[in-house]
Design an enzyme around this catalytic site. Sequence first.
Site, PDB file in Angstrom:
ATOM      1  N   LEU A 337     -34.179 -41.132 -43.142  1.00  0.00           N
ATOM      2  CA  LEU A 337     -34.559 -41.331 -41.679  1.00  0.00           C
ATOM      3  C   LEU A 337     -35.954 -41.507 -41.635  1.00  0.00           C
ATOM      4  CD1 LEU A 337     -32.061 -39.249 -39.852  1.00  0.00           C
ATOM      5  CD2 LEU A 337     -32.029 -41.603 -40.074  1.00  0.00           C
ATOM      6  N   ASN A 340     -37.570 -44.990 -42.897  1.00  0.00           N
ATOM      7  CA  ASN A 340     -37.658 -45.951 -42.040  1.00  0.00           C
ATOM      8  C   ASN A 340     -38.350 -45.838 -40.474  1.00  0.00           C
ATOM      9  OD1 ASN A 340     -35.973 -47.653 -43.612  1.00  0.00           O
ATOM     10  ND2 ASN A 340     -34.034 -47.059 -42.564  1.00  0.00           N
ATOM     11  N   CYS A 392     -31.137 -51.219 -39.578  1.00  0.00           N
ATOM     12  CA  CYS A 392     -31.649 -49.708 -39.698  1.00  0.00           C
ATOM     13  C   CYS A 392     -32.536 -49.322 -38.933  1.00  0.00           C
ATOM     14  CB  CYS A 392     -32.152 -49.769 -41.397  1.00  0.00           C
ATOM     15  SG  CYS A 392     -30.864 -50.140 -42.608  1.00  0.00           S
ATOM     16  N   PHE A 393     -33.806 -50.027 -38.814  1.00  0.00           N
ATOM     17  CA  PHE A 393     -34.875 -49.317 -38.214  1.00  0.00           C
ATOM     18  C   PHE A 393     -34.398 -48.712 -36.889  1.00  0.00           C
ATOM     19  CE2 PHE A 393     -38.606 -51.562 -40.493  1.00  0.00           C
ATOM     20  CZ  PHE A 393     -38.092 -51.024 -41.587  1.00  0.00           C
ATOM     21  N   LYS A 455     -35.397 -61.972 -40.390  1.00  0.00           N
ATOM     22  CA  LYS A 455     -36.437 -62.085 -41.154  1.00  0.00           C
ATOM     23  C   LYS A 455     -36.137 -62.974 -42.157  1.00  0.00           C
ATOM     24  CE  LYS A 455     -35.878 -58.440 -44.496  1.00  0.00           C
ATOM     25  NZ  LYS A 455     -36.497 -57.255 -45.405  1.00  0.00           N
TER      26      LYS A 455
END
Length: 669
Positions: A337, A340, A392-393, A455
């Site tokens: 965590l 990220n 994720c981020f 991306k």
Amino acid sequence: MGMTALTNGHLRMADCRGHCRSASTPTAGSLGQQSRIASNGGTRLPNTAEGQANFKSAHELLQSDQLLEISHKRVSKIACIGAGYVGAPTSAVIAFKNPEVDVTTVDLNAQRIAAWNSASLPIYEPGLDEIVFISRDGLKQTQSLGLNGGSTVPSRLNNLLTANDDKDRQVFLSSLGHRGRRPNLFFSTDVRTAVEEADLILISVNTPTKLHGLGRGSAPDLGYFEAAARSIALFATTDKIVVEKSTVPCGTAESIRKILETNGRPGVQFEILSNPEFLAEGTAVSDLLDPDRILIGSLSTPAGYRAAASLAEIYASWVPEDRIITMNLWSSELSKLAANALLAQRISSVNALSAICEKTGANIDEVSYACGLDSRIGPRMLKAGPGFGGSCFKKDILSLVYICESLHLYEVASYWKSVVTINEYQKDRFAKRIIACFYNTLTRKKIAVLGFAYKKDTGDTRESAAIELVRLLAAEKAKVAIYDPAVKEEQIWIEFGNDGELSGAIKENVELCRSAYEACFAAHAVVILTEWEEFSNKTSDLPMARTPALAPKDPNRHGPNSSRTVSIPSKSVNGVCHQSEKTNVADSFVASNGIAHPKTTAAANGNDENQKRLDWRRIAMGMEKPMYVFDSRNLLDPVKLEKLGFRVEAIGRASNHDRQSDHSSVFID
């Protein structure tokens, strides 16, 4: 067990080599001997003159003479629950690098498993096809297909397998270490059999943000994770090592332990490990083959150490042992965590600076380059864009926010939440800039959107900036034409499947195109949202070289045949690397394994249309006038486009209108 009781559990594999032989356990793996792991309060263990490790602080955990006797079980079968973006690539690389270990990836989604067993894998990731085909099908089976460039194996791999030159084939086969390896990678929906047979089980399932109930909007939903744990408890008939691969909040390992112990069969023992992934989509294979570190969190007990050693031995078959680090469970869970959050914070920071640049006439690429030259900062992740995306981020930051709020750390929670706030602000700001250039009305104007993945080098669209932007443009009654070279059409429509009141606007105003030229024809504007190379018009777009502070200490660590690429700065892009930039480990992979990823290979053979740069002159001839380009990635050379008649609006650069004004007036009373 409380957090303070685990603070001395930080361990490193490199400190236990040569001290782990056991007469009762067969020798195994690349470690050469049975492994044991010891603690030294978070530092590497110093060695005595006789070469024995000095366990001065180990008394808090275990007497040193007992610790020296710890050995571990050799893993022969691994099960991975979850065949998604993390589980399947991780399983494939583990199987590829450990030919003697059987790795079975299981998932309840039969369609997904069928795709993993087919010639067309369900996710796009450079370099993944070859690894899956070799490990799943075996070299003999792959060779027997005799496709001569067919679709089941990538062209370069097929050419090597069917080469007329025996010397080339022998070099290729010997580089793999096996002249005809057996298949050892399997994909199945049979969870029971996989769990029953496995020595070690990876849990790699989705942990999305909760959409309802307590903590909705920030807390992670661990429903899939708990279901996987209950399946293990139900089907396990022998002792198991259970490994958290999914990103989870602190304390999850203890919760899983309780589920397994209360629901498991009598006499079956479970050891829980935390082994977070640090993969970036688009470079996942490189990240797996050449990781910065492998974290293994375990209990500070003999059984915990033995379990950690078993998992560490799997990784040690290709990862240098000094990069395999063990620590306590809570530290390992929080590290993912934290990593990220820090990366996302960096992106939001440069995006916040890009807003200042647009108002003052500064150039965000130049500012990022200048800052990146500071060895304390470095150049990585300083590329301004439309905001971070992916699975994720945002999810992990919100999870961290929820943890902080649960611990009554409200100021800390507010700090991390601001990272997400800036990210959403960047998306909204870019959309408003597009609308403003058309005098706040887009009705019946055609907007070409180039790129839908969040991306480049991935087909993943989760949390892509393109989703909300297209919704907004469609709501403004613009005609939106979307093209992406890697995202499947059905995936794009899935992203708009639950948009409620905008569903009519999406159906009426959005079309998907098979080429960039089709999308741009008769368009009033082109919007660049994904940094695919084919969209660029720059002469050179080389990534920034690593600074000495970030460079590997051992330049030969990839072997004498390595061709690891470290590029020099490119003036055209101000030496700033993309958010997804990863030093080119794929070249090292080609040198050491004799294979290359499909896009690189196809481009070299001239067969990949996606690698050909767009002809912006051709695009200009077919567009409506005046014609705009909105570049959210600073992928384009604005001077070249302006010569063709385009009006270029780029992230972190003043607009055409602002560039004609005197920016110094901003600072004059």
